[in-house]
Design a protein around this motif. Structure first.
Motif, PDB file in Angstrom:
ATOM      1  N   GLN A 265      33.526   0.661  32.737  1.00  0.00           N
ATOM      2  CA  GLN A 265      32.402   1.062  33.587  1.00  0.00           C
ATOM      3  C   GLN A 265      32.746   2.292  34.423  1.00  0.00           C
ATOM      4  N   LEU A 266      34.027   2.416  34.767  1.00  0.00           N
ATOM      5  CA  LEU A 266      34.430   3.536  35.624  1.00  0.00           C
ATOM      6  C   LEU A 266      34.105   4.879  34.976  1.00  0.00           C
ATOM      7  N   GLY A 267      34.431   5.008  33.680  1.00  0.00           N
ATOM      8  CA  GLY A 267      34.140   6.269  32.990  1.00  0.00           C
ATOM      9  C   GLY A 267      32.656   6.581  32.967  1.00  0.00           C
ATOM     10  N   LEU A 268      31.827   5.546  32.815  1.00  0.00           N
ATOM     11  CA  LEU A 268      30.379   5.760  32.802  1.00  0.00           C
ATOM     12  C   LEU A 268      29.873   6.183  34.184  1.00  0.00           C
ATOM     13  N   HIS A 269      30.473   5.638  35.234  1.00  0.00           N
ATOM     14  CA  HIS A 269      30.087   6.044  36.585  1.00  0.00           C
ATOM     15  C   HIS A 269      30.393   7.531  36.810  1.00  0.00           C
ATOM     16  N   VAL A 270      31.509   8.008  36.254  1.00  0.00           N
ATOM     17  CA  VAL A 270      31.850   9.432  36.379  1.00  0.00           C
ATOM     18  C   VAL A 270      30.810  10.280  35.644  1.00  0.00           C
ATOM     19  N   GLU A 271      30.425   9.855  34.439  1.00  0.00           N
ATOM     20  CA  GLU A 271      29.410  10.600  33.680  1.00  0.00           C
ATOM     21  C   GLU A 271      28.083  10.630  34.423  1.00  0.00           C
ATOM     22  N   GLN A 272      27.724   9.514  35.047  1.00  0.00           N
ATOM     23  CA  GLN A 272      26.487   9.489  35.835  1.00  0.00           C
ATOM     24  C   GLN A 272      26.561  10.471  36.997  1.00  0.00           C
ATOM     25  N   ALA A 273      27.714  10.514  37.648  1.00  0.00           N
ATOM     26  CA  ALA A 273      27.868  11.443  38.773  1.00  0.00           C
ATOM     27  C   ALA A 273      27.759  12.892  38.307  1.00  0.00           C
ATOM     28  N   LYS A 274      28.345  13.200  37.152  1.00  0.00           N
ATOM     29  CA  LYS A 274      28.248  14.566  36.625  1.00  0.00           C
ATOM     30  C   LYS A 274      26.825  14.893  36.190  1.00  0.00           C
ATOM     31  N   ASN A 275      26.124  13.903  35.678  1.00  0.00           N
ATOM     32  CA  ASN A 275      24.707  14.112  35.370  1.00  0.00           C
ATOM     33  C   ASN A 275      23.913  14.417  36.629  1.00  0.00           C
ATOM     34  N   GLY A 276      24.324  13.789  37.731  1.00  0.00           N
ATOM     35  CA  GLY A 276      23.683  14.084  39.014  1.00  0.00           C
ATOM     36  C   GLY A 276      23.856  15.538  39.406  1.00  0.00           C
ATOM     37  N   GLU A 277      25.027  16.096  39.080  1.00  0.00           N
ATOM     38  CA  GLU A 277      25.249  17.518  39.334  1.00  0.00           C
ATOM     39  C   GLU A 277      24.303  18.371  38.484  1.00  0.00           C
ATOM     40  N   THR A 278      24.150  17.981  37.215  1.00  0.00           N
ATOM     41  CA  THR A 278      23.249  18.732  36.334  1.00  0.00           C
ATOM     42  C   THR A 278      21.825  18.728  36.857  1.00  0.00           C
ATOM     43  N   LEU A 279      21.374  17.563  37.315  1.00  0.00           N
ATOM     44  CA  LEU A 279      20.014  17.459  37.850  1.00  0.00           C
ATOM     45  C   LEU A 279      19.854  18.292  39.114  1.00  0.00           C
ATOM     46  N   ALA A 280      20.900  18.305  39.971  1.00  0.00           N
ATOM     47  CA  ALA A 280      20.822  19.087  41.202  1.00  0.00           C
ATOM     48  C   ALA A 280      20.774  20.585  40.895  1.00  0.00           C
ATOM     49  N   LYS A 281      21.564  21.007  39.908  1.00  0.00           N
ATOM     50  CA  LYS A 281      21.583  22.426  39.542  1.00  0.00           C
ATOM     51  C   LYS A 281      20.290  22.844  38.837  1.00  0.00           C
ATOM     52  N   ALA A 282      19.627  21.880  38.177  1.00  0.00           N
ATOM     53  CA  ALA A 282      18.397  22.209  37.450  1.00  0.00           C
ATOM     54  C   ALA A 282      17.295  22.683  38.391  1.00  0.00           C
ATOM     55  N   ASP A 283      17.364  22.290  39.677  1.00  0.00           N
ATOM     56  CA  ASP A 283      16.342  22.715  40.637  1.00  0.00           C
ATOM     57  C   ASP A 283      16.358  24.228  40.862  1.00  0.00           C
ATOM     58  N   LYS A 284      17.524  24.850  40.615  1.00  0.00           N
ATOM     59  CA  LYS A 284      17.633  26.293  40.858  1.00  0.00           C
ATOM     60  C   LYS A 284      17.100  27.119  39.690  1.00  0.00           C
ATOM     61  N   LEU A 285      16.803  26.454  38.581  1.00  0.00           N
ATOM     62  CA  LEU A 285      16.399  27.179  37.375  1.00  0.00           C
ATOM     63  C   LEU A 285      14.897  27.055  37.142  1.00  0.00           C
ATOM     64  N   PRO A 286      14.297  28.045  36.489  1.00  0.00           N
ATOM     65  CA  PRO A 286      12.852  27.993  36.218  1.00  0.00           C
ATOM     66  C   PRO A 286      12.538  26.986  35.119  1.00  0.00           C
ATOM     67  N   GLN A 287      11.291  26.578  35.067  1.00  0.00           N
ATOM     68  CA  GLN A 287      10.791  25.726  33.994  1.00  0.00           C
ATOM     69  C   GLN A 287       9.886  26.552  33.094  1.00  0.00           C
ATOM     70  N   VAL A 288      10.082  26.412  31.790  1.00  0.00           N
ATOM     71  CA  VAL A 288       9.251  27.101  30.803  1.00  0.00           C
ATOM     72  C   VAL A 288       8.459  26.031  30.060  1.00  0.00           C
ATOM     73  N   VAL A 289       7.122  26.203  30.038  1.00  0.00           N
ATOM     74  CA  VAL A 289       6.247  25.203  29.448  1.00  0.00           C
ATOM     75  C   VAL A 289       5.323  25.875  28.439  1.00  0.00           C
ATOM     76  N   ALA A 290       5.189  25.276  27.290  1.00  0.00           N
ATOM     77  CA  ALA A 290       4.198  25.734  26.296  1.00  0.00           C
ATOM     78  C   ALA A 290       2.975  24.845  26.415  1.00  0.00           C
ATOM     79  N   PHE A 291       1.784  25.448  26.260  1.00  0.00           N
ATOM     80  CA  PHE A 291       0.569  24.645  26.427  1.00  0.00           C
ATOM     81  C   PHE A 291      -0.494  25.134  25.461  1.00  0.00           C
ATOM     82  N   ALA A 292      -1.418  24.244  25.147  1.00  0.00           N
ATOM     83  CA  ALA A 292      -2.560  24.571  24.294  1.00  0.00           C
ATOM     84  C   ALA A 292      -3.678  23.609  24.644  1.00  0.00           C
TER      85      ALA A 292
END
Length: 439
Positions: A265-292
Motif C-alpha cells: 500500500q505504501l508504494g500506491l500512496h506515493v503514486e497517489q501523492a505524485k498524481n496530486g502534484e500532476t493535478l496541481a500543476k495542471a491548473d497552470k496549463l490551458p485546456q483545449v476543447v474540440a466541439f461540434a
C-alpha cells in the motif's frame, strides 16, 4: 459414588444455562484452514471489504467516462408575446406581431483534447484507489485470520486444560477414597478428608469456569464465521511445529518486504501523492476543447417583421480556455502537493521501520516460546515425580496432608503451564505470518 454426584452436578449446571445450551447443538469439527475458508464467505468484515473493492472498481469505470466526449441535448417549446418597436427616446412605440409558438432544439458534443494531464491523473487516482481497496481487503483478511487463529488456539488451550483438570479430578477422587478408607480404619484424621474434599470442590469449580470460558470463545468464533447460533466448534488435531521452522529472522523480514499488504500500500500512496502534484500543476496549463453542434430555432425574431420559419445551422471548432488566476494561485497548490509527497515518503519509511522491528521482536518471542515450553515440560516431569514420592510417603504416614496438597497443586500447575506453552508456540508463529502478510 462421588463421580456420580459430580456428573449430576454438571448436568444440573448444563441444563441451567438456558434453552440454547440445553438443546443438542450441532458439532462442527474444523481444521484451522477450514476456519479460514469459511471466513472468506461468512465473515462480515470481509464482506464489507468486498463491497469497498467493488465500489472502487465502479469508481474507475466512472473516472474513465470523464475522458469520453460529452453530449448535451436540449428541446424547448415556448409562447412568444408580441413585440413593440420604440424610438431611442422611448417615444412613438408601435406593436410588432410575432408568431406565438416558439421552438428550440440544440445538440452539442465536446471533447477535451488537452487538460495538462488532469484527466489521465484523475483516472490514475481512481485506479490506484481500486488497487488500495484490494490491498486493504488483503490486509483485513490477515487481521481476520489472526483473530480467528486466536479463537481457535484458545479453544485448543482450554480443551487441553479441561483434559488436565478432568484427569486431576479423577486422581483426586481416587486419593480421597483411599484417605476415607484410612479414616475408617482410624489411620487418618477427619480434617485430612475435609481438606481433600475442599480440593476436589475447587477442581470441580475450576472445571465449571473453564467450561464457561469454552462456551464464550466458541460463541465468538461462531459469530466471526457467521455460523448458526449454537454451533459447537470442535478443534481438529493441531499440527505442532519444530524449533527450526524458519528460525532465521532475516527470512521473515524478507518475506514481509515481498508479501505484506501494508508495504504494498505504501508504494500506491506515493503514486497517489505524485498524481496530486500532476493535478496541481495542471491548473497552470490551458485546456483545449474540440466541439461540434447543431441548432434549430424558430421563429426568426431577429428580423423585423419576424419570419415565421425555423432556422437550422451547425458548427464545429476548437476552443482554448485558460485561467489567468492560476498564475498566482497554482504555485501554492503545487508546493503543498510536493510537500505531501515528501511527507508520504517519510511516513512510508517509518512504517517499514516499525514493521521490521515488530517482526524482529515477534521472532524473539517465537524462539523464546520453545524455551518456555521445554522448561514447563521439565517442570511437569519433576512435579509428577515429586507428587508420586509425596503421595507414597503420605499413604505410608510419613508426611503431612499439607505436603500432599502442595505436591498435587504443583503438579496441576505444571501440567497446565506445559499445555499452554505448547499452544503459545503456535500463536507466536501465526503472529509472524500475520505480520508478513502470509497467514
Amino acid at each position: 459414588m462421588r463421580r456420580g454426584k459430580y456428573i449430576f452436578f454438571l448436568t444440573l449446571l448444563y441444563l441451567g444455562m438456558g434453552p440454547s445450551f440445553a438443546q443438542e447443538a450441532p458439532v462442527l469439527k474444523l481444521t484451522l484452514e477450514e476456519v479460514f475458508e469459511k471466513a472468506e464467505t461468512g465473515n462480515r468484515s470481509l464482506k464489507i471489504s468486498d463491497y469497498n473493492q467493488k465500489l472502487a472498481e465502479a469508481a474507475v469505470v466512472d473516472a474513465k467516462k470523464k475522458a469520453l466526449p460529452s453530449l448535451d441535448v436540449s428541446v424547448s417549446a415556448s409562447y412568444l408575446g408580441d413585440g413593440r418597436l420604440i424610438d431611442r427616446d422611448f417615444s412613438s412605440g408601435m406593436k410588432t406581431p410575432i408568431p406565438h409558438f416558439g421552438n428550440n432544439f440544440a445538440i452539442e458534443a465536446t471533447q477535451v483534447i488537452y487538460a495538462g494531464g488532469a484527466v489521465d491523473a484523475t483516472i490514475r487516482n481512481a485506479d490506484l484507489s481500486q488497487q488500495l481497496a484490494k490491498l486493504e481487503k488483503d490486509n483485513n483478511r490477515q487481521g481476520v485470520r489472526f483473530l480467528l487463529t486466536g479463537y481457535y488456539l484458545e479453544l485448543a488451550k482450554l480443551n487441553n486444560q479441561r483434559q488436565v483438570l478432568a484427569s486431576n479430578i479423577k486422581q483426586t477422587e481416587k486419593l480421597l477414597d483411599q484417605i476415607n478408607a484410612k479414616y475408617k480404619e482410624g489411620l487418618a484424621l477427619r480434617n485430612n478428608v475435609t481438606r481433600y474434599e475442599l480440593q476436589l470442590k475447587t477442581l470441580e469449580l475450576n472445571l465449571v469456569k473453564l467450561e464457561n470460558s469454552l462456551a464464550i470463545i466458541n460463541s465468538e468464533l461462531v459469530t466471526a464465521l457467521n455460523l448458526p447460533r449454537g454451533t459447537q466448534i470442535a478443534v481438529d488435531d493441531i499440527q505442532y511445529i519444530g524449533q527450526d521452522e524458519q528460525s532465521n529472522p532475516t527470512y521473515w523480514q524478507q518475506l514481509a518486504l515481498e508479501n505484506s499488504p501494508v508495504l504494498k500500500q505504501l508504494g500506491l500512496h506515493v503514486e497517489q501523492a505524485k498524481n496530486g502534484e500532476t493535478l496541481a500543476k495542471a491548473d497552470k496549463l490551458p485546456q483545449v476543447v474540440a466541439f461540434a453542434g447543431d441548432k434549430l430555432d424558430g421563429p426568426i425574431v431577429i428580423e423585423i417583421p419576424p419570419i415565421d420559419k425555423n432556422f437550422n445551422y451547425w458548427y464545429a471548432g476548437v476552443g482554448l480556455k485558460y485561467n489567468i488566476a492560476s498564475l498566482y494561485n497554482s504555485k501554492s497548490k503545487v508546493d503543498m502537493a510536493e510537500l505531501n509527497t515528501q511527507k508520504v515518503l517519510e511516513q512510508n519509511e517509518q512504517v517499514i521501520d516499525n514493521l521490521l522491528q515488530d517482526i524482529h521482536a515477534s521472532h524473539i518471542r517465537y524462539q523464546e516460546s520453545f524455551k518456555v515450553y521445554e522448561t514447563h515440560l521439565k517442570n511437569q516431569e519433576l512435579a509428577q515425580e515429586n507428587y508420586t514420592v509425596i503421595r507414597n510417603r503420605y499413604l505410608d504416614d510419613l508426611v503431612l496432608i499439607t505436603e500432599m496438597l502442595d505436591a498435587e497443586n504443583a503438579r496441576l500447575d505444571a501440567e497446565l503451564q506445559a499445555a499452554n506453552a505448547q499452544i503459545n508456540i503456535l500463536f507466536n508463529y501465526y503472529n509472524l505470518k500475520k505480520l508478513t502478510g502470509t497467514l
